[in-house]
Design a protein around this motif. Structure first.
Motif, PDB file in Angstrom:
ATOM      1  N   MET A   1       0.860  -1.202   0.000  1.00 10.12           N
ATOM      2  CA  MET A   1       0.000   0.000   0.000  1.00 10.12           C
ATOM      3  C   MET A   1       0.892   1.247   0.000  1.00 10.12           C
ATOM      4  SD  MET A   1      -3.061   0.999   2.635  1.00 10.12           S
ATOM      5  CE  MET A   1      -2.006   0.951   4.075  1.00 10.12           C
ATOM      6  N   ASP A   2       0.640   2.158  -0.941  1.00  8.23           N
ATOM      7  CA  ASP A   2       1.485   3.340  -1.034  1.00  8.23           C
ATOM      8  C   ASP A   2       1.167   4.344   0.077  1.00  8.23           C
ATOM      9  OD1 ASP A   2      -0.793   4.765  -1.803  1.00  8.23           O
ATOM     10  OD2 ASP A   2      -0.385   4.526  -3.929  1.00  8.23           O
ATOM     11  N   TYR A   3       2.062   5.333   0.211  1.00  3.71           N
ATOM     12  CA  TYR A   3       1.920   6.284   1.323  1.00  3.71           C
ATOM     13  C   TYR A   3       0.638   7.110   1.198  1.00  3.71           C
ATOM     14  CZ  TYR A   3       2.692  10.017   4.622  1.00  3.71           C
ATOM     15  OH  TYR A   3       2.525  10.901   5.652  1.00  3.71           O
ATOM     16  N   SER A   4       0.243   7.470  -0.029  1.00  5.05           N
ATOM     17  CA  SER A   4      -0.952   8.297  -0.225  1.00  5.05           C
ATOM     18  C   SER A   4      -2.176   7.629   0.374  1.00  5.05           C
ATOM     19  CB  SER A   4      -1.180   8.568  -1.708  1.00  5.05           C
ATOM     20  OG  SER A   4      -0.132   9.342  -2.236  1.00  5.05           O
ATOM     21  N   LYS A   5      -2.325   6.322   0.101  1.00  6.27           N
ATOM     22  CA  LYS A   5      -3.479   5.609   0.641  1.00  6.27           C
ATOM     23  C   LYS A   5      -3.347   5.433   2.147  1.00  6.27           C
ATOM     24  CE  LYS A   5      -6.554   1.780  -0.375  1.00  6.27           C
ATOM     25  NZ  LYS A   5      -6.842   0.622  -1.257  1.00  6.27           N
ATOM     26  N   SER A   6      -2.112   5.210   2.588  1.00  6.26           N
ATOM     27  CA  SER A   6      -1.875   5.075   4.031  1.00  6.26           C
ATOM     28  C   SER A   6      -2.239   6.361   4.760  1.00  6.26           C
ATOM     29  CB  SER A   6      -0.401   4.742   4.269  1.00  6.26           C
ATOM     30  OG  SER A   6      -0.111   4.747   5.656  1.00  6.26           O
ATOM     31  N   LEU A   7      -1.872   7.501   4.163  1.00  4.52           N
ATOM     32  CA  LEU A   7      -2.197   8.794   4.765  1.00  4.52           C
ATOM     33  C   LEU A   7      -3.703   9.011   4.816  1.00  4.52           C
ATOM     34  CD1 LEU A   7      -1.102  11.468   5.920  1.00  4.52           C
ATOM     35  CD2 LEU A   7      -1.077  12.367   3.573  1.00  4.52           C
ATOM     36  N   LEU A   8      -4.362   8.580   3.752  1.00  6.52           N
ATOM     37  CA  LEU A   8      -5.821   8.710   3.691  1.00  6.52           C
ATOM     38  C   LEU A   8      -6.467   7.936   4.836  1.00  6.52           C
ATOM     39  CD1 LEU A   8      -7.636  10.182   1.598  1.00  6.52           C
ATOM     40  CD2 LEU A   8      -7.940   7.984   0.456  1.00  6.52           C
ATOM     41  N   LEU A   9      -6.018   6.702   5.036  1.00  6.23           N
ATOM     42  CA  LEU A   9      -6.559   5.863   6.102  1.00  6.23           C
ATOM     43  C   LEU A   9      -6.230   6.436   7.471  1.00  6.23           C
ATOM     44  CD1 LEU A   9      -5.678   2.333   4.685  1.00  6.23           C
ATOM     45  CD2 LEU A   9      -7.972   3.271   4.991  1.00  6.23           C
ATOM     46  N   LYS A  10      -5.007   6.932   7.607  1.00  8.25           N
ATOM     47  CA  LYS A  10      -4.575   7.473   8.902  1.00  8.25           C
ATOM     48  C   LYS A  10      -5.401   8.700   9.293  1.00  8.25           C
ATOM     49  CE  LYS A  10      -0.305   6.883   9.660  1.00  8.25           C
ATOM     50  NZ  LYS A  10       1.176   6.955   9.649  1.00  8.25           N
ATOM     51  N   VAL A  11      -5.631   9.585   8.336  1.00  8.02           N
ATOM     52  CA  VAL A  11      -6.435  10.786   8.607  1.00  8.02           C
ATOM     53  C   VAL A  11      -7.856  10.392   8.996  1.00  8.02           C
ATOM     54  CG1 VAL A  11      -7.518  12.782   7.513  1.00  8.02           C
ATOM     55  CG2 VAL A  11      -5.069  12.372   7.197  1.00  8.02           C
ATOM     56  N   ALA A  12      -8.430   9.449   8.261  1.00  7.54           N
ATOM     57  CA  ALA A  12      -9.795   8.997   8.561  1.00  7.54           C
ATOM     58  C   ALA A  12      -9.866   8.359   9.946  1.00  7.54           C
ATOM     59  CB  ALA A  12     -10.266   8.006   7.495  1.00  7.54           C
ATOM     60  N   GLU A  13      -8.858   7.538  10.279  1.00  8.45           N
ATOM     61  CA  GLU A  13      -8.812   6.877  11.583  1.00  8.45           C
ATOM     62  C   GLU A  13      -8.731   7.898  12.718  1.00  8.45           C
ATOM     63  OE1 GLU A  13      -8.140   4.415  14.912  1.00  8.45           O
ATOM     64  OE2 GLU A  13      -9.004   3.938  12.948  1.00  8.45           O
ATOM     65  N   LEU A  14      -7.851   8.888  12.566  1.00  2.64           N
ATOM     66  CA  LEU A  14      -7.690   9.903  13.615  1.00  2.64           C
ATOM     67  C   LEU A  14      -8.950  10.746  13.791  1.00  2.64           C
ATOM     68  CD1 LEU A  14      -4.063  11.107  12.782  1.00  2.64           C
ATOM     69  CD2 LEU A  14      -4.770   9.715  14.743  1.00  2.64           C
ATOM     70  N   TYR A  15      -9.597  11.047  12.690  1.00  3.13           N
ATOM     71  CA  TYR A  15     -10.764  11.937  12.749  1.00  3.13           C
ATOM     72  C   TYR A  15     -12.012  11.217  13.274  1.00  3.13           C
ATOM     73  CZ  TYR A  15     -14.099  15.552  11.298  1.00  3.13           C
ATOM     74  OH  TYR A  15     -15.070  16.514  11.290  1.00  3.13           O
ATOM     75  N   TYR A  16     -12.291  10.045  12.694  1.00  2.00           N
ATOM     76  CA  TYR A  16     -13.554   9.378  13.015  1.00  2.00           C
ATOM     77  C   TYR A  16     -13.470   8.446  14.225  1.00  2.00           C
ATOM     78  CZ  TYR A  16     -15.409  11.186   8.633  1.00  2.00           C
ATOM     79  OH  TYR A  16     -15.833  12.021   7.644  1.00  2.00           O
ATOM     80  N   ASN A  17     -12.334   7.804  14.455  1.00  5.35           N
ATOM     81  CA  ASN A  17     -12.247   6.850  15.552  1.00  5.35           C
ATOM     82  C   ASN A  17     -11.545   7.408  16.784  1.00  5.35           C
ATOM     83  OD1 ASN A  17     -13.619   4.948  14.100  1.00  5.35           O
ATOM     84  ND2 ASN A  17     -11.802   3.784  13.470  1.00  5.35           N
TER      85      ASN A  17
END
Length: 307
Positions: A1-17
Motif C-alpha cells: 500500500m502506497d503512502y498516499s493511501k496510508s495517509l488517507l486511512l490514517k487521517v480517517a482513523e484519527l478523525y472518526y475513531n
C-alpha cells in the motif's frame, strides 16, 4: 500500500475513531488543515469512509425539506403526530420552540415577542439560562389577558436573565387619532425603535373569527370582523390582518393597531412562527406568504395540509 493511501486511512482513523479535530490531525501529521479536509472528503468519495444516519421512525426530515422549498423557509421544524393526541403534539411543538430559543439565542441578542396562547406555553417551557438578552414587546397589550405580550415578555426575560422593553399601549385602539396621540409619546416611539433592532422574533398566527382572543377580549367587534372578512382577511400576525396572498388588508382595523409593521418584521434576521391545528392552516399559509417568516414550527398533520 502506497503512502498516499496510508495517509488517507490514517487521517480517517484519527478523525472518526480517535475524535481528533482537523487542526490536531494536521499538527500531528505535519500537513495543513486544508489538506486534512480534502483527504477526509476523498475518503468518503472513495468509499473508505461510509456514514450511516440512523433515522428514528418518527422523523419528519423529508416533510421539513418540502415545506422549506415550498415556502422559501430557512428552516422548518415539524413534530411527529404519529400515535399522539392533539394535546401531546401541542405540548411537543411548544417545547420544540423553547428548545430552539435556548439553542439559537446568543448573549446580548434583542428578541421580539408577540402574544398569544401558544407563545405563553412556549415561555413557560424555557429553562433558566443566563443569556443577558433584551426582550421587546412587538404588540400592545390585550387587556388583563394572561396571553398578552407584556406577560410573555416578562416570563421569557426571567428565564434568560434579560431586561425588558414593554409596549405600554393597548393592542388596538378605537380610532386613528388615539393611535397618533399615543405614538407621539417618546417612550412609545422608543419601543418601536428597539423593535427594529431585533435579531430574532417569535410570533404566533391568529385566525379571523368570533372565537379569536382579540374578539373575545373586545378588541374586535362584529363590525370589525365583518369588514376584515370583506377585505379578504384570513390570518393575523402581530395584530396585523392579512389576506391569503400575504398582503396586509386595506382595512381601518389595521390602521388602529399598535404593533410592529409587517415590513419591519420582515427586516428582522430570524422570525420564527409557531402554530398548529386545522383551523390554522389557511392563516399559516397567509403569514408564510408575507415573506416575513424564516422558520416555521408546527406539527406533522398541519405541515401535510400546508403542502
Amino acid at each position: 500500500m502506497d503512502y498516499s493511501k496510508s495517509l488517507l486511512l490514517k487521517v480517517a482513523e484519527l478523525y472518526y475513531n480517535q475524535n481528533m479535530n482537523q487542526q490536531q490531525i494536521g499538527d500531528k501529521l505535519k500537513i495543513s488543515r486544508v489538506k486534512v479536509s480534502r483527504l477526509l472528503t476523498e475518503a468518503k468519495n472513495k468509499g473508505i469512509v461510509k456514514i450511516d444516519i440512523i433515522y428514528p421512525k418518527d422523523n419528519c426530515l423529508e416533510l421539513e425539506r418540502e415545506l422549506e422549498e415550498r415556502y422559501n423557509l430557512e428552516e422548518a421544524v415539524i413534530i411527529s403526530a404519529r400515535d399522539k393526541s392533539k394535546d401531546v403534539v401541542y405540548s411537543e411543538v411548544t417545547s420544540a420552540v423553547a428548545q430552539f430559543l435556548e439553542e439559537k439565542v446568543n448573549k446580548n441578542d434583542i428578541i421580539g415577542i408577540a402574544w398569544g396562547r401558544t407563545l405563553k406555553k412556549v415561555a413557560n417551557r424555557i429553562r433558566e439560562v443566563n443569556k443577558e438578552v433584551r426582550i421587546v414587546q412587538l404588540l400592545g397589550n390585550i387587556g388583563s389577558s394572561d396571553v398578552s405580550g407584556d406577560i410573555i415578555v416578562r416570563t421569557i426575560a426571567n428565564s434568560f436573565h434579560g431586561s425588558i422593553h414593554l409596549l405600554p399601549t393597548p393592542a388596538i385602539v378605537d380610532n386613528v387619532e388615539i393611535k397618533q396621540a399615543i405614538m407621539s409619546d417618546g417612550n412609545v416611539s422608543n419601543i418601536f425603535a428597539i423593535q427594529k433592532q431585533c435579531s430574532l422574533a417569535i410570533v404566533g398566527v391568529g385566525v379571523v373569527s368570533e372565537k379569536s382572543t382579540l374578539a373575545l377580549s373586545d378588541y374586535l367587534n362584529q363590525n370589525d370582523l365583518s369588514l376584515l372578512k370583506q377585505d379578504g382577511a384570513v390570518g393575523e400576525v402581530c395584530g396585523r390582518f392579512i389576506d391569503k396572498h400575504g398582503n396586509v388588508c386595506e382595512t381601518p382595523v389595521n390602521d388602529r393597531v399598535l404593533g410592529i409593521d409587517i415590513k419591519d418584521l420582515a427586516e428582522i434576521p430570524c422570525v420564527v412562527a409557531v402554530a398548529t391545528g386545522d383551523e390554522k392552516v389557511k392563516p399559516i399559509q397567509a403569514v408564510l406568504n408575507t415573506g416575513a417568516i424564516n422558520v416555521l414550527v408546527t406539527d406533522e398533520n398541519t405541515a401535510r395540509r400546508l403542502l
